[in-house]
Design an enzyme around this catalytic site. Structure first.
Site, PDB file in Angstrom:
ATOM      1  N   HIS A   1     -15.931 -13.966  16.593  1.00  8.30           N
ATOM      2  CA  HIS A   1     -15.487 -14.206  17.976  1.00  8.30           C
ATOM      3  C   HIS A   1     -15.663 -12.890  18.733  1.00  8.30           C
ATOM      4  O   HIS A   1     -14.724 -12.114  18.919  1.00  8.30           O
ATOM      5  CB  HIS A   1     -14.026 -14.659  18.004  1.00  8.30           C
ATOM      6  CG  HIS A   1     -13.490 -14.745  19.409  1.00  8.30           C
ATOM      7  ND1 HIS A   1     -13.927 -15.677  20.314  1.00  8.30           N
ATOM      8  CD2 HIS A   1     -12.589 -13.984  20.078  1.00  8.30           C
ATOM      9  CE1 HIS A   1     -13.307 -15.500  21.469  1.00  8.30           C
ATOM     10  NE2 HIS A   1     -12.490 -14.472  21.350  1.00  8.30           N
ATOM     11  N   ASP A  10     -15.057 -20.601  22.194  1.00 12.83           N
ATOM     12  CA  ASP A  10     -16.489 -20.336  22.281  1.00 12.83           C
ATOM     13  C   ASP A  10     -17.282 -21.650  22.275  1.00 12.83           C
ATOM     14  O   ASP A  10     -18.233 -21.824  23.024  1.00 12.83           O
ATOM     15  CB  ASP A  10     -16.911 -19.439  21.103  1.00 12.83           C
ATOM     16  CG  ASP A  10     -16.034 -18.204  21.041  1.00 12.83           C
ATOM     17  OD1 ASP A  10     -16.089 -17.394  21.966  1.00 12.83           O
ATOM     18  OD2 ASP A  10     -15.231 -18.080  20.081  1.00 12.83           O
TER      19      ASP A  10
HETATM   20  P1  NAD Z   1      -0.557 -10.625  26.181  1.00  9.04           P
HETATM   21  O1  NAD Z   1      -0.573  -9.140  26.140  1.00  9.04           O
HETATM   22  O2  NAD Z   1      -0.266 -11.303  27.453  1.00  9.04           O
HETATM   23  O3  NAD Z   1       0.475 -11.146  25.086  1.00  9.04           O
HETATM   24  C1  NAD Z   1       0.523 -10.638  23.810  1.00  9.04           C
HETATM   25  C2  NAD Z   1       1.960 -10.726  23.374  1.00  9.04           C
HETATM   26  O4  NAD Z   1       1.992 -10.351  21.995  1.00  9.04           O
HETATM   27  C3  NAD Z   1       2.879  -9.782  24.129  1.00  9.04           C
HETATM   28  O5  NAD Z   1       3.996 -10.500  24.635  1.00  9.04           O
HETATM   29  C4  NAD Z   1       3.302  -8.786  23.071  1.00  9.04           C
HETATM   30  O6  NAD Z   1       4.617  -8.279  23.256  1.00  9.04           O
HETATM   31  C5  NAD Z   1       3.192  -9.645  21.818  1.00  9.04           C
HETATM   32  N1  NAD Z   1       3.148  -8.883  20.597  1.00  9.04           N
HETATM   33  C6  NAD Z   1       2.593  -7.676  20.354  1.00  9.04           C
HETATM   34  N2  NAD Z   1       2.843  -7.279  19.105  1.00  9.04           N
HETATM   35  C7  NAD Z   1       3.549  -8.279  18.526  1.00  9.04           C
HETATM   36  C8  NAD Z   1       4.130  -8.452  17.245  1.00  9.04           C
HETATM   37  N3  NAD Z   1       4.007  -7.515  16.308  1.00  9.04           N
HETATM   38  N4  NAD Z   1       4.807  -9.595  16.986  1.00  9.04           N
HETATM   39  C9  NAD Z   1       4.931 -10.538  17.932  1.00  9.04           C
HETATM   40  N5  NAD Z   1       4.447 -10.416  19.166  1.00  9.04           N
HETATM   41  C10 NAD Z   1       3.749  -9.299  19.460  1.00  9.04           C
HETATM   42  O7  NAD Z   1      -1.954 -11.117  25.570  1.00  9.04           O
HETATM   43  P2  NAD Z   1      -2.600 -12.577  25.644  1.00  9.04           P
HETATM   44  O8  NAD Z   1      -3.468 -12.643  26.846  1.00  9.04           O
HETATM   45  O9  NAD Z   1      -1.566 -13.619  25.431  1.00  9.04           O
HETATM   46  O10 NAD Z   1      -3.600 -12.495  24.390  1.00  9.04           O
HETATM   47  C11 NAD Z   1      -3.082 -12.418  23.070  1.00  9.04           C
HETATM   48  C12 NAD Z   1      -4.191 -12.134  22.073  1.00  9.04           C
HETATM   49  O11 NAD Z   1      -5.140 -13.198  22.048  1.00  9.04           O
HETATM   50  C13 NAD Z   1      -5.004 -10.881  22.385  1.00  9.04           C
HETATM   51  O12 NAD Z   1      -5.306 -10.218  21.176  1.00  9.04           O
HETATM   52  C14 NAD Z   1      -6.295 -11.438  22.986  1.00  9.04           C
HETATM   53  O13 NAD Z   1      -7.375 -10.542  22.861  1.00  9.04           O
HETATM   54  C15 NAD Z   1      -6.468 -12.649  22.110  1.00  9.04           C
HETATM   55  N6  NAD Z   1      -7.367 -13.693  22.601  1.00  9.04           N
HETATM   56  C16 NAD Z   1      -8.090 -14.363  21.649  1.00  9.04           C
HETATM   57  C17 NAD Z   1      -8.937 -15.391  22.037  1.00  9.04           C
HETATM   58  C18 NAD Z   1      -9.738 -16.148  21.004  1.00  9.04           C
HETATM   59  O14 NAD Z   1     -10.524 -17.040  21.385  1.00  9.04           O
HETATM   60  N7  NAD Z   1      -9.610 -15.886  19.716  1.00  9.04           N
HETATM   61  C19 NAD Z   1      -9.058 -15.730  23.381  1.00  9.04           C
HETATM   62  C20 NAD Z   1      -8.300 -15.035  24.321  1.00  9.04           C
HETATM   63  C21 NAD Z   1      -7.451 -14.004  23.913  1.00  9.04           C
HETATM   64  C1  LMR Z   2     -12.025 -14.214  25.095  1.00  6.46           C
HETATM   65  O1  LMR Z   2     -12.980 -14.599  24.422  1.00  6.46           O
HETATM   66  O2  LMR Z   2     -11.839 -14.607  26.263  1.00  6.46           O
HETATM   67  C2  LMR Z   2     -11.036 -13.277  24.501  1.00  6.46           C
HETATM   68  O3  LMR Z   2     -11.255 -13.114  23.141  1.00  6.46           O
HETATM   69  C3  LMR Z   2     -10.884 -12.037  25.242  1.00  6.46           C
HETATM   70  C4  LMR Z   2     -11.799 -10.947  24.806  1.00  6.46           C
HETATM   71  O4  LMR Z   2     -11.269  -9.934  24.359  1.00  6.46           O
HETATM   72  O5  LMR Z   2     -13.008 -11.118  24.910  1.00  6.46           O
END
Ligand code: NAD
Ligand code: LMR
Length: 321
Positions: free
Chosen positions: A186, A158
């Protein structure tokens, strides 16, 4: 030779696919020559993790000492210096982050109790999986042996978005923008606050209506906008922000940072929330920047984000001992 133990959860997912290669190409850890990497994902993803391991090996990174892929959480977390918790169910089109809350609360509670059992009190945990602040809260409450300061949630994406949007508006370089703050959750209630931003120690001056009508909503909704266009949530930019977050924690930072941290009554925000606050971070820890003048518009937005986090905390109260 100095070697650090790093665990990444959700390692078969989209963010990890960028993050792992970014970390190995240039380590964000201070005084570290190589890393032992443990990649955790669920049992159904183990085949894909083996393919990922082959790809990592094929890069012949000199920064890699060893690599292990696993679905065994104890084994993954043991002896970790850092655990980067990406593993969670991501938001898809049409979903709000709050829709994910209970599914992910289960994951974070059970992983927290394992961290508490097998990790040392110096382990640092970075929570990325959404809803990141509330997942980090669950983690914090369920890891009494880990100091609160060692658990942070990712807000750097962010902050990076806010700097980039401001830089292009005022025709300056991103790296010249100092003192950008993100307050709160977030989520779409986060509060990007440029009122202290400076360039070369000079206060920036931008039109108030652009701040209220364009800048703040654009940063707040950027995650959703990316999902809309990509059909998937941000991955490379999230990985880049995680890299920056690790660098800030491990080296410290000369700039103001915004990380999700446990509140202790600062700025009259309720205690016991994982909330993004303005921080000075050194390699020894962080301090909340105090006594900032907050303008009333920003203050009322901060209260909305606080309300949202209080509501999320209420939804997961059965996960908080
Ligand atoms: P993705 O679905 O591509 O990958 C998630 C992975 O987590 C998958 O491989 C899944 O099998 C695994 N997983 C699920 N449960 C699990 C467990 N209990 N133990 C271990 N692994 C497990 O998703 P992504 O695009 O890599 O995003 C991951 C997370 O990050 C999501 O929650 C997304 O919303 C979040 N995210 C946060 C931010 C931030 O700024 N905080 C930014 C982008 C995405
Ligand atoms: C983001 O900020 O790009 C991620 O946290 C994805 C979302 O769920 O908004």
């Amino acid at each position: 030779m100095n070697i650090k133990n790093i665990c990444i959860t959700g390692a078969a997912g989209n963010i990890a696919y960028s993050l792992i290669f970014r970390i190995l190409a240039k380590l964000p850890f201070s005084n570290t020559d190589k890393i032992n990497l443990k990649l955790l994902d669920i049992t159904q993803s183990q085949k894909s993790l083996i393919g990922l391991r082959y790809e990592i090996e094929d890069c012949a990174f000199s920064t890699l000492n060893s690599i292990e892929v696993t679905d065994n959480v104890e084994n993954a977390f043991q002896e970790s210096d850092y655990i980067i918790m990406v593993g969670a169910k991501p938001r898809s089109k049409g979903m709000e982050r709050s829709d994910l809350i209970l599914d992910n609360a289960n994951i974070f509670k059970s992983q927290a109790s394992i961290i508490d059992d097998v990790c040392s009190s110096s382990t640092k945990v970075i929570v990325v999986g959404n809803p990141a602040n509330t997942n980090a809260l669950i983690l914090n409450y369920n890891t009494p042996s880990i100091p609160n300061e060692n658990i942070t949630s990712l807000m750097k994406l962010d902050q990076n978005r806010a700097k980039s949007i401001l830089a292009s508006k005022i025709g300056k370089q991103v790296e010249d923008i100092e003192q950008m703050i993100i307050w709160g959750n977030h989520s779409t209630t986060q509060v990007p606050d440029l009122s202290n931003c400076k360039i070369n120690s000079v206060q920036i001056n931008v039109d108030e209506s652009w701040i209220q009508n364009t800048f703040i909503p654009k940063v707040q909704k950027r995650g959703g906008e990316i999902i809309e266009y990509r059909g998937l949530s941000s991955a490379a930019s999230a990985a880049s922000a995680i890299y920056d977050h690790i660098h800030v924690l491990d080296y410290g930072s000369g700039s103001w940072e915004s990380l999700g941290v446990m509140t202790g009554g600062e700025y009259e925000i309720s205690s016991g929330l994982m909330f993004s606050l303005p921080l000075n971070v050194t390699n020894k820890g962080y301090n909340v920047i105090k006594d900032l003048n907050i303008n009333p518009d920003i203050d009322s937005l901060i209260k909305l984000s606080e309300q949202e986090l209080l509501k999320e905390r209420d939804i997961v109260k059965s996960f908080l001992p």
